[in-house]
Design an enzyme around this catalytic site. Structure first.
Site, short mmCIF file in Angstrom:
data_model
loop_
_atom_site.label_atom_id
_atom_site.label_comp_id
_atom_site.label_asym_id
_atom_site.label_seq_id
_atom_site.Cartn_x
_atom_site.Cartn_y
_atom_site.Cartn_z
N GLY A 20 0.84 -1.19 0.00
CA GLY A 20 0.00 0.00 0.00
C GLY A 20 0.86 1.23 0.00
N MET A 22 1.41 3.37 2.30
CA MET A 22 2.16 3.59 3.53
C MET A 22 3.16 2.48 3.83
SD MET A 22 1.40 6.45 4.78
CE MET A 22 2.23 6.17 6.33
N VAL A 25 2.10 -5.21 4.07
CA VAL A 25 1.57 -6.10 5.10
C VAL A 25 1.99 -7.53 4.75
CG1 VAL A 25 -0.46 -6.96 6.31
CG2 VAL A 25 -0.42 -4.60 5.49
N LYS A 40 2.69 -5.25 9.70
CA LYS A 40 2.49 -4.07 8.86
C LYS A 40 3.68 -3.14 9.02
CE LYS A 40 -0.63 -1.03 6.75
NZ LYS A 40 -1.97 -1.02 6.19
N ASP A 142 -8.26 7.71 9.67
CA ASP A 142 -8.30 7.32 8.26
C ASP A 142 -9.32 6.21 8.03
OD1 ASP A 142 -7.57 7.59 5.62
OD2 ASP A 142 -5.83 6.28 5.75
#
Length: 389
Positions: A20, A22, A25, A40, A142
């Site tokens: 992703g 950020m 995972v 993560k 978020d």
């Protein structure tokens, strides 16, 4: 990252990561406790390359650790549990509960819109999880479909608590995925609050009801979307989807209020309202159809429908795992699920479920199989009842 070594001296990475914006995972085995977990990673190098607004410092690393401690205090069935935090080869990571299922985003991408029963139930569960976190003084920052997992049993698990909060410190946080669900006050520079999370819930509820976010689209410039959140008022969900109950129009409008003070005081209040709606879903429609507009037993009947729909959700998951998607018991359970959805008052939802079943049966059994014809008969029947023509 070298995945041949044990991470943190105990976690053995398996399979491939899901990437992703950020970070990544990784599914992993906790060799000490013998359970599967999710690791993560917050990709510092990647964020720097993408122009992160704030460089990582010793202070931010310490904050990350404090966030992990705070998140670990949150224990609730609708929140993915946080077990630990650490650092590996210069990358920070969180050890969290491994959730077997799909994201809400995946459900929404399938189209058409979700049934009303699932929408109401999942919104209630999101709010129950949020209230538990907020009670421990942990904000999410978020809430969006990508951060809401639906387990194989059909239950909500909110993920990425605290990681999103930490992301606010490390980057400008104007990515499109966030922009579509970000509260007006946060666009104005506020760090956000419980009611900012609830605004994001309103955006998710709106999308579940209508198949579209209240403002903008993924293709729009984030700052343009931000101005819409601050200045525009969305049409009520029923304008996009006839048949949406008035209560859901109202709660969507309250959650999406520009002034945080006009939103509900906490997530528990929203969960209670959604529970009431869940138990009365379709009650008025069913009562009128039966010639008893003020029938007292209607709400109990529809509460029973909702419970049976939840049970069918679980049963369908289990049958598909055991028999495959084309098993006759799976087809029968999906047919019952569609019928109960219509009986709960969601005629359009029933038509959508039958339509998906019909298309699947075409693929499994050929276009002239009786199961295909039966499913499309269900589509026509429930569309006629919805008044859509």
């Amino acid at each position: 990252m070298d995945t041949s070594k044990l991470i943190g001296g105990r976690f053995k990475v398996k399979d491939r990561p899901v990437s992703g914006a950020m970070g990544d995972v990784w599914p992993a085995v906790d060799t000490k406790l013998g359970r599967t977990v999710a690791l993560k990673f917050l990709a510092r190098r990647r964020l720097r390359q993408q122009g992160a607004a704030t460089e990582f410092t010793d202070w931010t690393v310490k904050r990350f650790g404090r966030e992990g401690v705070a998140m670990a205090r949150v224990s609730h069935t609708h929140v993915a549990q946080i077990y630990d935090t650490g650092e590996h080869e210069g990358e920070l990571y969180i050890v969290m509960e491994y959730v077997q299922g799909r994201s809400l985003a995946a459900y929404l991408q399938e189209g058409p819109t979700l049934t009303l029963e699932r929408t109401v139930r999942w919104t209630r569960e999101i709010c129950e999880g949020l209230y538990a976190a907020h009670s421990s003084e942990v904000l999410h920052h978020d809430i969006k479909p990508d951060n809401i997992m639906i387990t194989n049993e059909g239950k909500v698990k909110i993920v990425d608590f605290g990681l999103a909060s930490f992301a606010d410190v490390t980057q400008s946080h104007t990515g499109v995925g966030t922009a579509l669900y970000k509260a007006p006050e946060r666009w104005a520079g506020s760090p956000g609050s419980v009611r900012s999370d609830l605004y994001s819930v309103g955006c998710v509820l709106y999308e579940m009801l209508t198949g579209r976010v209240p403002f903008g689209s993924p293709q729009d410039d984030p700052l343009t979307v931000g101005r819409m959140h601050q200045d525009n008022s969305p049409a009520p969900p029923s304008a996009h989807r006839p048949g949406v109950p008035q209560q859901l129009d109202l709660i969507a409008r309250i959650l999406l209020a520009k002034d945080p003070g006009e939103r509900p005081r906490n997530a528990e209040a929203v969960a209670v309202v959604m529970s009431d709606i869940q138990h009365s879903l379709g009650a008025e429609d069913v009562a009128i159809a039966m010639g008893r507009p003020h029938a007292l037993d209607t709400a109990d009947s529809n509460a029973g429908n909702s419970e049976r729909i939840q049970e069918l959700d679980r049963r369908i998951f289990e049958l598909e795992l055991r028999l495959g998607p084309h098993g006759q018991e799976v087809i029968e359970a999906r047919t019952e699920h569609a019928e109960l959805t219509g009986q709960s008052g969601d005629a359009r939802g029933a038509a959508a479920l039958y339509n998906r079943l019909g298309r699947d049966c075409q693929e499994f059994f050929g276009p002239y199989d009786s199961r295909v014809l039966n499913a499309f008969e269900g589509v026509a029947r429930w569309i006629a009842r919805s008044g859509a023509g």
